[in-house]
Motif scaffolding. Structure first.
Motif, PDB file in Angstrom:
ATOM      1  N   ALA A 884      38.932  89.174  31.033  1.00  0.00           N
ATOM      2  CA  ALA A 884      40.253  88.551  31.125  1.00  0.00           C
ATOM      3  C   ALA A 884      40.923  88.878  32.443  1.00  0.00           C
ATOM      4  O   ALA A 884      41.593  88.021  33.051  1.00  0.00           O
ATOM      5  CB  ALA A 884      41.128  89.023  29.956  1.00  0.00           C
ATOM      6  N   VAL A 885      40.750  90.116  32.935  1.00  0.00           N
ATOM      7  CA  VAL A 885      41.316  90.488  34.242  1.00  0.00           C
ATOM      8  C   VAL A 885      40.616  89.688  35.348  1.00  0.00           C
ATOM      9  O   VAL A 885      41.260  89.173  36.284  1.00  0.00           O
ATOM     10  CB  VAL A 885      41.171  92.001  34.484  1.00  0.00           C
ATOM     11  CG1 VAL A 885      41.609  92.359  35.899  1.00  0.00           C
ATOM     12  CG2 VAL A 885      41.970  92.788  33.443  1.00  0.00           C
ATOM     13  N   ARG A 886      39.282  89.554  35.247  1.00  0.00           N
ATOM     14  CA  ARG A 886      38.526  88.778  36.247  1.00  0.00           C
ATOM     15  C   ARG A 886      39.026  87.342  36.277  1.00  0.00           C
ATOM     16  O   ARG A 886      39.247  86.768  37.347  1.00  0.00           O
ATOM     17  CB  ARG A 886      37.037  88.823  35.890  1.00  0.00           C
ATOM     18  CG  ARG A 886      36.146  88.152  36.951  1.00  0.00           C
ATOM     19  CD  ARG A 886      34.684  88.065  36.529  1.00  0.00           C
ATOM     20  NE  ARG A 886      34.065  89.348  36.332  1.00  0.00           N
ATOM     21  CZ  ARG A 886      33.745  89.862  35.138  1.00  0.00           C
ATOM     22  NH1 ARG A 886      34.013  89.171  34.037  1.00  0.00           N
ATOM     23  NH2 ARG A 886      33.164  91.025  35.043  1.00  0.00           N
ATOM     24  N   SER A 887      39.231  86.770  35.090  1.00  0.00           N
ATOM     25  CA  SER A 887      39.711  85.383  35.035  1.00  0.00           C
ATOM     26  C   SER A 887      41.094  85.255  35.649  1.00  0.00           C
ATOM     27  O   SER A 887      41.411  84.254  36.325  1.00  0.00           O
ATOM     28  CB  SER A 887      39.759  84.898  33.587  1.00  0.00           C
ATOM     29  OG  SER A 887      38.464  84.897  33.025  1.00  0.00           O
ATOM     30  N   ALA A 888      41.950  86.262  35.425  1.00  0.00           N
ATOM     31  CA  ALA A 888      43.306  86.222  35.985  1.00  0.00           C
ATOM     32  C   ALA A 888      43.284  86.255  37.494  1.00  0.00           C
ATOM     33  O   ALA A 888      44.113  85.614  38.170  1.00  0.00           O
ATOM     34  CB  ALA A 888      44.111  87.408  35.432  1.00  0.00           C
ATOM     35  N   ILE A 889      42.312  86.993  38.073  1.00  0.00           N
ATOM     36  CA  ILE A 889      42.188  87.029  39.547  1.00  0.00           C
ATOM     37  C   ILE A 889      41.815  85.643  40.067  1.00  0.00           C
ATOM     38  O   ILE A 889      42.375  85.152  41.043  1.00  0.00           O
ATOM     39  CB  ILE A 889      41.131  88.074  39.962  1.00  0.00           C
ATOM     40  CG1 ILE A 889      41.593  89.482  39.558  1.00  0.00           C
ATOM     41  CG2 ILE A 889      40.862  88.005  41.457  1.00  0.00           C
ATOM     42  CD1 ILE A 889      40.528  90.548  39.736  1.00  0.00           C
ATOM     43  N   GLU A 890      40.876  84.991  39.374  1.00  0.00           N
ATOM     44  CA  GLU A 890      40.449  83.660  39.794  1.00  0.00           C
ATOM     45  C   GLU A 890      41.595  82.655  39.690  1.00  0.00           C
ATOM     46  O   GLU A 890      41.794  81.820  40.570  1.00  0.00           O
ATOM     47  CB  GLU A 890      39.273  83.211  38.929  1.00  0.00           C
ATOM     48  CG  GLU A 890      38.000  84.031  39.141  1.00  0.00           C
ATOM     49  CD  GLU A 890      36.909  83.667  38.162  1.00  0.00           C
ATOM     50  OE1 GLU A 890      37.256  83.071  37.104  1.00  0.00           O
ATOM     51  OE2 GLU A 890      35.735  84.013  38.415  1.00  0.00           O
ATOM     52  N   GLU A 891      42.345  82.769  38.625  1.00  0.00           N
ATOM     53  CA  GLU A 891      43.455  81.832  38.415  1.00  0.00           C
ATOM     54  C   GLU A 891      44.527  82.020  39.482  1.00  0.00           C
ATOM     55  O   GLU A 891      45.175  81.067  39.909  1.00  0.00           O
ATOM     56  CB  GLU A 891      44.059  82.030  37.016  1.00  0.00           C
ATOM     57  CG  GLU A 891      43.122  81.596  35.896  1.00  0.00           C
ATOM     58  CD  GLU A 891      43.623  82.051  34.538  1.00  0.00           C
ATOM     59  OE1 GLU A 891      44.754  82.608  34.478  1.00  0.00           O
ATOM     60  OE2 GLU A 891      42.905  81.878  33.521  1.00  0.00           O
ATOM     61  N   ALA A 892      44.714  83.242  39.921  1.00  0.00           N
ATOM     62  CA  ALA A 892      45.738  83.504  40.932  1.00  0.00           C
ATOM     63  C   ALA A 892      45.373  82.844  42.245  1.00  0.00           C
ATOM     64  O   ALA A 892      46.231  82.320  42.975  1.00  0.00           O
ATOM     65  CB  ALA A 892      45.900  85.017  41.132  1.00  0.00           C
ATOM     66  N   VAL A 893      44.064  82.784  42.576  1.00  0.00           N
ATOM     67  CA  VAL A 893      43.619  82.143  43.831  1.00  0.00           C
ATOM     68  C   VAL A 893      43.804  80.641  43.747  1.00  0.00           C
ATOM     69  O   VAL A 893      44.323  79.984  44.661  1.00  0.00           O
ATOM     70  CB  VAL A 893      42.142  82.493  44.113  1.00  0.00           C
ATOM     71  CG1 VAL A 893      41.639  81.683  45.292  1.00  0.00           C
ATOM     72  CG2 VAL A 893      41.990  83.985  44.365  1.00  0.00           C
ATOM     73  N   SER A 894      43.369  80.048  42.639  1.00  0.00           N
ATOM     74  CA  SER A 894      43.475  78.610  42.488  1.00  0.00           C
ATOM     75  C   SER A 894      44.920  78.143  42.462  1.00  0.00           C
ATOM     76  O   SER A 894      45.243  77.016  42.843  1.00  0.00           O
ATOM     77  CB  SER A 894      42.737  78.163  41.220  1.00  0.00           C
ATOM     78  OG  SER A 894      43.357  78.754  40.064  1.00  0.00           O
ATOM     79  N   ALA A 895      45.814  79.062  41.961  1.00  0.00           N
ATOM     80  CA  ALA A 895      47.239  78.703  41.924  1.00  0.00           C
ATOM     81  C   ALA A 895      47.808  78.687  43.317  1.00  0.00           C
ATOM     82  O   ALA A 895      48.762  77.994  43.601  1.00  0.00           O
ATOM     83  CB  ALA A 895      48.005  79.704  41.061  1.00  0.00           C
TER      84      ALA A 895
END
Length: 895
Positions: A884-895
């Protein structure tokens, strides 16, 4: 002249010399007859012996028995002071045979003592017998030689005695003394028998029948003898006077009264001196036997007696309280024969002075009202009953005192009007009670109290006694009887059972009869504050309203309760001494097993405070000072330094309990260690408490603390238990009990060292098991996520507090990146996320950790942008939390 003391001694010596056991006088409060308010005859203490319930002190006995007649059926109060032979207190000389000798020996003893030992002229003596008792008639003629016309047959019940409607009974034979033809009156049985010439001096009861309920009589297997001779009457005869008040004892008491008032006992003042002398005797002896003035029962009768004497002191012009100053004369005259007078002298004087001081405050107002209301009444007039009731209700004038005050003026009192006013007050009280919001079943208790009056508590000095059943309650309703197996509440006219109040538990014990009734009393309550209700189960037999029952308190349990109750008083004083005068009692529970004491104090007690309180209380216990009880008005009690107890309701008088050693209070006055208002039962001396131990201290509410403690055997057993536990621990540790503390301290230090070493080992293992600086942590998955270095790992058994140090090391290793770690322990998990400083403008550790917390089934998480931590209940989702933390990092970049 033969003194009254000589006559008493001579009577006892004569019969003791003829094989009779000399028995001391029983107390004035009868322990074996609930139908009597006071012992009123010499045979009362032997009642159970005659009925076979008790073993006699010997086959024959002799006594001089104290008696009081001032209430109920036997009430001589109104006549005292105005006649030659009426008294409230008198002594009854008696010889008794319990199935040993019978009529012949009884008559022979009487004739021998009167004529040969005491030298009375046979010409002055006349005997009576029951009209059908030919045996007694013949024996008198044979033994005394009296002519037949001086052995008079009496057909009335005056010469036939019975103990009650059923039970032992038999004919009587009375001996009369002729005071001479200069005094009006005729012999017994004649039309002029009510005159004062022939005076009965001795009554011989021949107890020979058993009367059944149907009125039939059967011969007793062992006929017995019960005799009674009034000491005051025989003293008048032997001292050559006609009037009892002219005998030596009364002359001395009246002389003391004359001396203190400066008024001679002559004319219309004579009656006042006589009232004072007689009532001084009854008041002194009643208090010596434990009766104290009150507004109920025996205490009320005592107060009536006192106030009647005090009014006559006022009539004599005494400007200061008089009665207490006469006590030394009473002790001088009668203290040798009755040592209880000497022992109780200080108390008797104190109570008399206080009572007279209080009564004088209202006496003048009451007499002024009486004068105003009777100003227009002449001889033969009648005071309104409403006024008499006002005097009673407002000024404490008993009805008979009002009658006595008007007697000299020939004015009567409307008794019916007085009783009607009393009934109206009761009706008003009932109406007020109904609107008070009390529990519905309270009306039941109100009905009983209104009908039967308050229960008289006899348990301050006794744990056994007799009572008459006045009410039985079953399933919330009154019943007339109950049988084995039923749960009931039994109320009696008097009881030694203490009713729960003031924090003290109610007594338990047994109610029984010789006929087979047995009620196991589990508790005693106190409805309306004036009834004692015994709660129990009938184990055998039946109980009915009107039954006389024997009552036995569980004395061992009572002793434990008393010890705990007295300890609360000592604790209260010790807490105030240690913590300050702001400490006041806020509640208590006094049970047999333990007690708790609630008190005002803003913070917990330290170990030093508890130790100091324990030491102080135990020091007072070891001092073993006698516990003293006095009666005072509430204002006087507080003025004397007494502390009022929480939750108590106080009336016109209170019991003031003093215990412990004397010392100076804050005001410089000397007083006992503890002085408090309390109506409970207490130890006789502080040493009876035995031992005191506080077992816990806690908070009850804001500003209120609670102590729980033990006394006596319970405290000892508690300490024994702790000692056994210590020995067990010492055995486990393989050391001596006195070395356990040091051994445990060493073990604690050893555990701390091992825990530190284990934590270091886990940390090193997590950091790579010693693989060198810069090496990734064991189990760490180092990768690149959205162009950012990311390290994620799951660690079993690592404490959550170790995560921060672990991630600090990871940040150093990464240089620039994000690290996440989950520690799983006991099924739960903690997660931490760290962000290097160069990335905090783009990534927030708090936001990232909250995604991981959510995966663990938790909520929230907090910290700083570069380091945050949280946790959740689902340790099995540790891998999902890293993802879940890994996914949050990815989402922050795409945002």
């Amino acid at each position: 002249m033969t003194s009254t003391n000589d006559i008493r001694r001579s009577f006892i010596d004569y019969f003791a010399g003829h094989g009779h056991t000399a028995v001391p006088s029983a107390p004035l409060v009868p322990y074996n007859d609930p139908t009597l308010m006071f012992v009123n005859a010499g045979m009362v203490p032997f009642k159970n012996v005659f009925t076979g319930l008790e073993t006699p002190p010997g086959p024959t006995a002799v006594s001089s028995q104290k008696c009081v007649r001032a209430g109920g059926k036997h009430n001589d109060l109104d006549n005292v002071g105005y006649t030659a032979r009426h008294h409230t207190f008198f002594e009854m000389l008696g010889n008794f045979s319990f199935g040993d000798y019978f009529k012949e020996q009884a008559i022979e003893h009487a004739w021998t003592l009167l004529t040969k030992e005491w030298g009375l002229s046979a010409e002055r003596l006349t005997a009576t017998v029951f009209h059908t008792d030919d045996e007694a008639f013949d024996l008198w003629r044979k033994i005394s030689g009296l002519p037949e016309d001086r052995i008079i047959r009496i057909a009335t019940s005056d010469n036939f005695w019975s103990m009650g409607e059923t039970g032992p009974c038999g004919p009587c034979s009375e001996v009369f003394y002729d005071h001479g033809d200069h005094i009006p009156g005729g012999p017994p049985g004649s039309p002029d028998e009510d005159g004062d010439r022939f005076i009965e001096i001795w009554n011989l009861v021949f107890m020979q029948f058993e009367q059944s309920a149907d009125g039939t009589r059967a011969d007793l297997p062992k006929p017995s003898i019960d005799t009674g001779m009034g000491l005051e009457r025989i003293a008048a005869v032997m001292q050559g006077v006609h009037d009892n008040y002219d005998t030596d004892t009364f002359r001395e008491l009246i002389a003391a009264s004359e001396s203190l008032t400066g008024v001679a006992a002559e004319g219309d003042r004579q009656a006042s001196h006589r009232v004072i002398a007689d009532h001084l005797r009854s008041s002194g002896f009643l208090m010596a036997d434990g009766v104290l003035p009150s507004n109920e029962g025996r205490g009320y009768v005592l107060r009536r007696i006192m106030r009647r004497a005090m009014r006559h002191a006022h009539l004599l012009g005494a400007e200061q309280p008089l009665m207490h100053r006469l006590v030394p004369a009473l002790v001088t005259e009668m203290g040798q024969a009755y040592p209880e007078l000497q022992r109780g002298q200080a108390l008797i004087e104190e109570v008399l002075e206080r009572e007279e001081t209080q009564f004088r405050r209202t006496l003048e107002k009451g007499l002024r009202l009486l004068d105003e209301e009777t100003a227009g009444l002449g001889e033969g007039g009648e005071l309104e009953g409403e006024t008499a009731f006002k005097l009673y209700d407002t000024y404490g004038f008993p009805y008979d005192l009002t009658e006595d005050a008007l007697r000299a003026r020939g004015i009567g009192v409307d008794r019916a009007g007085f009783e009607a006013a009393m009934e109206r007050q009761k009706a008003a009280a009932r109406a007020a009670w109904k609107g008070s919001g009390e529990a519905a079943d309270g009306e039941l208790w109100f009905d009983i109290a209104e009908r039967e009056g308050s229960t008289e508590f006899t348990g301050y000095t006794a744990t056994e006694g007799e009572g008459r059943v006045v009410a039985i309650v079953r399933d919330g309703a009154e019943v007339s009887s109950a049988a084995a197996g039923e749960d009931v509440i039994v109320l009696t006219n008097q009881t030694p059972f203490y009713g729960e109040s003031g924090g003290q538990s109610g007594d338990a014990g047994t109610i029984f009869t010789p006929e087979g009734l047995k009620i196991a009393v589990s508790d005693t309550s106190k409805p309306l504050g004036r009834l004692h209700a015994h709660h129990g189960r009938i184990e055998s037999g039946e109980v009915a309203v009107g039954d006389s029952v024997h009552m036995t308190v569980d004395a061992e349990r009572r002793d434990r309760i008393r010890a705990n109750h007295s300890a609360t008083h000592l604790v209260h004083a010790a807490l105030r001494n240690r913590l300050g005068s702001h400490v006041t009692q806020k509640g208590s529970l006094v049970a047999a097993e333990r007690f708790r004491f609630d008190f005002s104090h803003p913070r917990p007690l330290s170990a030093e405070d508890i130790a100091a309180v324990e030491a102080e209380v135990n020091a007072e216990i070891r001092a073993n000072e006698t516990v003293q009880t006095r009666l005072m008005s509430p204002d006087e009690a507080v003025e004397a330094g007494a502390l009022a107890l929480f939750g108590e309701k106080y009336g016109d008088e209170v019991r003031v309990l003093s215990m412990g050693r004397k010392g100076k209070g804050d005001d410089g006055k000397e007083r006992n260690y503890s002085v408090e208002l309390c109506g409970g039962t207490h130890v006789r001396a502080t040493g009876d408490i035995g031992l005191f131990r506080i077992v816990s201290e806690s908070a009850v509410s804001s500003g209120v603390r609670r102590i729980e403690a033990l006394t006596g055997e319970a405290a000892r057993q508690w300490l024994v238990g702790r000692e056994e536990a210590l020995k067990s621990v010492a055995g486990t540790l393989k050391t001596a009990p006195d070395e356990v503390e040091a051994r445990v301290a060493a073990l604690v230090e050893e555990r701390k060292r091992l825990e530190r070493e284990l934590a270091d080992a886990r940390k090193q293992l997590a950091l790579g098991g010693g693989g060198g600086a810069g090496a990734p942590a064991q189990g760490a998955a180092e990768e690149e996520v959205a162009g950012v270095k990311f390290s994620g790992q799951v660690l079993d058994g690592l404490d959550a507090k170790e995560l921060r140090g672990l991630l600090d090391e990871a940040k150093k290793r990464l240089g620039s990146g994000i690290a996440a770690a989950v520690a799983v322990n006991g099924g739960r998990a903690a997660i931490a996320v760290a962000v290097t400083d160069d990335l905090t403008p783009r990534y927030d550790a708090i936001a990232l950790v909250r995604r991981g917390v959510e995966a663990l089934g938790g909520k929230g998480g907090g910290g700083r942008p570069d380091m945050a931590q949280g946790g959740g209940p689902d340790g099995s989702a540790a891998g999902a939390a890293i993802a879940a933390v890994r996914s949050a990092i990815e989402e922050a970049v795409s945002a």
